[in-house]
Write a protein that holds these residues in place. Structure first.
Motif, short mmCIF file in Angstrom:
data_model
loop_
_atom_site.label_atom_id
_atom_site.label_comp_id
_atom_site.label_asym_id
_atom_site.label_seq_id
_atom_site.Cartn_x
_atom_site.Cartn_y
_atom_site.Cartn_z
N PHE A 60 24.62 -26.94 -11.56
CA PHE A 60 24.39 -27.67 -10.32
C PHE A 60 23.56 -26.83 -9.35
O PHE A 60 23.50 -25.61 -9.46
CB PHE A 60 25.73 -28.06 -9.70
N VAL A 61 22.94 -27.52 -8.39
CA VAL A 61 22.07 -26.87 -7.41
C VAL A 61 22.46 -27.35 -6.02
O VAL A 61 22.67 -28.55 -5.81
CB VAL A 61 20.58 -27.22 -7.66
N LEU A 62 22.56 -26.42 -5.07
CA LEU A 62 22.82 -26.75 -3.68
C LEU A 62 21.98 -25.81 -2.83
O LEU A 62 22.03 -24.59 -3.03
CB LEU A 62 24.30 -26.58 -3.35
N GLY A 63 21.18 -26.38 -1.91
CA GLY A 63 20.29 -25.50 -1.17
C GLY A 63 19.86 -26.02 0.18
O GLY A 63 20.21 -27.13 0.60
N GLY A 64 19.09 -25.17 0.86
CA GLY A 64 18.53 -25.49 2.15
C GLY A 64 17.02 -25.37 2.10
O GLY A 64 16.46 -24.60 1.33
N VAL A 65 16.35 -26.16 2.95
CA VAL A 65 14.89 -26.22 2.96
C VAL A 65 14.41 -26.13 4.41
O VAL A 65 14.89 -26.88 5.27
CB VAL A 65 14.38 -27.55 2.35
N LEU A 66 13.49 -25.22 4.67
CA LEU A 66 12.79 -25.16 5.94
C LEU A 66 11.37 -25.63 5.66
O LEU A 66 10.70 -25.09 4.77
CB LEU A 66 12.77 -23.74 6.50
N GLY A 67 10.92 -26.65 6.39
CA GLY A 67 9.60 -27.21 6.09
C GLY A 67 8.76 -27.43 7.32
O GLY A 67 9.26 -27.55 8.44
N TYR A 68 7.45 -27.47 7.09
CA TYR A 68 6.50 -27.83 8.13
C TYR A 68 5.52 -28.82 7.53
O TYR A 68 5.04 -28.63 6.41
CB TYR A 68 5.73 -26.61 8.66
N ASP A 69 5.24 -29.89 8.26
CA ASP A 69 4.39 -30.98 7.76
C ASP A 69 3.49 -31.43 8.91
O ASP A 69 3.96 -31.55 10.05
CB ASP A 69 5.28 -32.13 7.28
N ARG A 70 2.21 -31.68 8.60
CA ARG A 70 1.28 -32.08 9.64
C ARG A 70 0.36 -33.18 9.14
O ARG A 70 -0.20 -33.08 8.04
CB ARG A 70 0.43 -30.88 10.06
N GLN A 71 0.21 -34.24 9.94
CA GLN A 71 -0.66 -35.35 9.61
C GLN A 71 -2.10 -34.87 9.50
O GLN A 71 -2.55 -34.03 10.29
CB GLN A 71 -0.54 -36.43 10.68
N ILE A 72 -2.84 -35.41 8.54
CA ILE A 72 -4.26 -35.09 8.38
C ILE A 72 -5.06 -36.11 9.19
O ILE A 72 -5.24 -37.26 8.77
CB ILE A 72 -4.68 -35.11 6.90
N GLY A 73 -5.50 -35.69 10.39
CA GLY A 73 -6.24 -36.59 11.28
C GLY A 73 -5.43 -37.83 11.61
O GLY A 73 -4.29 -37.74 12.03
#
Length: 195
Positions: A60-73
């Protein structure tokens, strides 16, 4: 923490900073955190997407995610990066660090209002131990660092801005790009919140 693990953390911080620094100042996107969990399968990637052929493992897998996302134009696409820390437990206990860069598509006026986005991420995955499951699936072969990619479908969570996502979490040697052979898949569910 191993030298490679600390390099992954520094590389992850640098990648997230670079995506933010190069981002278009147009509205859309930003930072988020997520929790995800799932189960490993005993299948190749295409088989893991076929419910009648999927064989679940006691890993099994259990985790955390830190993300950054930016619209393209002003397009329906965005680009982003993640830093994942996942604990694997069950038949074998170890930690995974993954650092993918992702392209995300946001449909407008989708046929199903709950559908928010679809994403493909590509990067590296590093295990703190060689996976026994991967060795069993690849004639005793595998390695700690492999190429990582994911396919994700994200669904809106009411009006809060939070989302729920389903993800195929895949590691492999990239058709022989890395030696020796090895790889694995996990079916994951997650909950994401922007901040």
């Amino acid at each position: 923490m191993t030298r490679i693990s600390s390099r992954f953390l520094w590389a992850g911080a640098l990648a997230l900073w670079a995506v933010q620094a190069a981002a278009d100042p147009a509205p859309g996107g930003g930072w988020s955190w997520a929790v995800q969990g799932g189960v490993m399968t005993d299948d190749r990637a295409a088989e893991a997407l076929t419910p009648t052929r999927t064989e679940l493992e006691r890993q099994f897998v259990l985790g955390g995610v830190l993300g950054y996302d930016r619209q393209i134009g002003t397009s329906r696409f965005s680009v982003g990066a993640e830093l994942q820390a996942n604990a694997h437990f069950g038949d074998q206990d170890f930690v995974e660090f993954a650092l993918p860069v992702a392209l995300r598509y946001h449909p407008r006026d989708s046929w199903w209002d709950a559908f928010d986005s679809f994403a493909f991420g590509l990067g590296l995955s590093h295990y703190t131990e060689v996976s026994q499951l991967e060795r069993a699936n690849y004639d005793g072969q595998s390695r700690r660092t492999l190429i990582y990619w994911y396919l994700e479908a994200e669904f809106a969570e009411l009006s809060t801005g939070d989302t729920v996502f389903w993800r195929l979490h895949h590691r492999s040697n990239g058709y022989g790009t890395l030696k020796p052979n090895g790889g694995s898949n996990a079916l994951m569910l997650g909950y994401r919140r922007p901040f």
